[in-house]
Design a protein around this motif. Structure first.
Motif, PDB file in Angstrom:
ATOM      1  N   MET A   1      36.377  43.410  44.670  1.00 57.63           N
ATOM      2  CA  MET A   1      37.853  42.010  44.729  1.00 57.63           C
ATOM      3  C   MET A   1      39.179  43.422  45.199  1.00 57.63           C
ATOM      4  SD  MET A   1      39.873  39.556  44.785  1.00 57.63           S
ATOM      5  CE  MET A   1      41.631  39.659  44.318  1.00 57.63           C
TER       6      MET A   1
ATOM      7  N   SER B   1      39.554  46.900  47.232  1.00 59.01           N
ATOM      8  CA  SER B   1      40.314  46.426  48.442  1.00 59.01           C
ATOM      9  C   SER B   1      41.614  45.861  48.062  1.00 59.01           C
ATOM     10  CB  SER B   1      39.808  45.282  48.698  1.00 59.01           C
ATOM     11  OG  SER B   1      38.622  45.204  49.252  1.00 59.01           O
TER      12      SER B   1
ATOM     13  N   LEU C   1      38.887  43.475  52.498  1.00 60.17           N
ATOM     14  CA  LEU C   1      37.962  42.868  52.749  1.00 60.17           C
ATOM     15  C   LEU C   1      37.577  42.391  50.638  1.00 60.17           C
ATOM     16  CD1 LEU C   1      34.967  41.856  53.816  1.00 60.17           C
ATOM     17  CD2 LEU C   1      34.121  43.771  52.612  1.00 60.17           C
ATOM     18  N   LEU C   2      38.096  40.728  50.953  1.00 54.54           N
ATOM     19  CA  LEU C   2      38.239  39.792  49.825  1.00 54.54           C
ATOM     20  C   LEU C   2      37.109  38.914  49.492  1.00 54.54           C
ATOM     21  CD1 LEU C   2      41.467  39.513  49.754  1.00 54.54           C
ATOM     22  CD2 LEU C   2      41.169  41.518  48.523  1.00 54.54           C
ATOM     23  N   GLY C   3      36.453  39.291  48.576  1.00 54.16           N
ATOM     24  CA  GLY C   3      35.199  38.406  48.520  1.00 54.16           C
ATOM     25  C   GLY C   3      34.734  37.956  47.011  1.00 54.16           C
ATOM     26  N   GLY C   4      33.916  37.216  46.543  1.00 57.64           N
ATOM     27  CA  GLY C   4      33.235  36.987  45.299  1.00 57.64           C
ATOM     28  C   GLY C   4      33.867  35.828  44.760  1.00 57.64           C
ATOM     29  N   GLY C   5      33.030  35.495  43.696  1.00 54.57           N
ATOM     30  CA  GLY C   5      32.841  34.141  43.205  1.00 54.57           C
ATOM     31  C   GLY C   5      34.751  33.961  41.856  1.00 54.57           C
TER      32      GLY C   5
ATOM     33  N   LEU D   1      37.749  35.240  43.120  1.00 51.10           N
ATOM     34  CA  LEU D   1      38.607  35.163  43.941  1.00 51.10           C
ATOM     35  C   LEU D   1      40.005  34.765  43.337  1.00 51.10           C
ATOM     36  CD1 LEU D   1      39.462  36.650  46.199  1.00 51.10           C
ATOM     37  CD2 LEU D   1      39.027  35.237  47.887  1.00 51.10           C
TER      38      LEU D   1
END
Length: 49
Positions: free
Chosen positions: A1, A4, A23-27, A29
């Motif tokens: 993240m 981005s 693009l934003l994602g991940g645990g 976040l």
């Protein structure tokens, strides 16, 4: 993240006439950080009131 968000916050990124969507994602976040980053970027580009 982080990569981005850094790209969106970069003042050298010129998307006039186009659209940029990180693009934003991940645990890890954090929605508060996402909101802060997006508001900052949009305000800097005078795209939000």
């Amino acid at each position: 993240m982080a990569a981005s968000v850094a790209a969106v916050l970069n003042p050298e990124l010129d998307v006039r006439g186009g659209t940029a969507m990180p693009l934003l994602g991940g645990g890890n976040l954090d929605m508060t950080m996402v909101q802060t980053a997006l508001v900052h970027a949009l305000t800097d580009r005078k795209q939000i009131l």
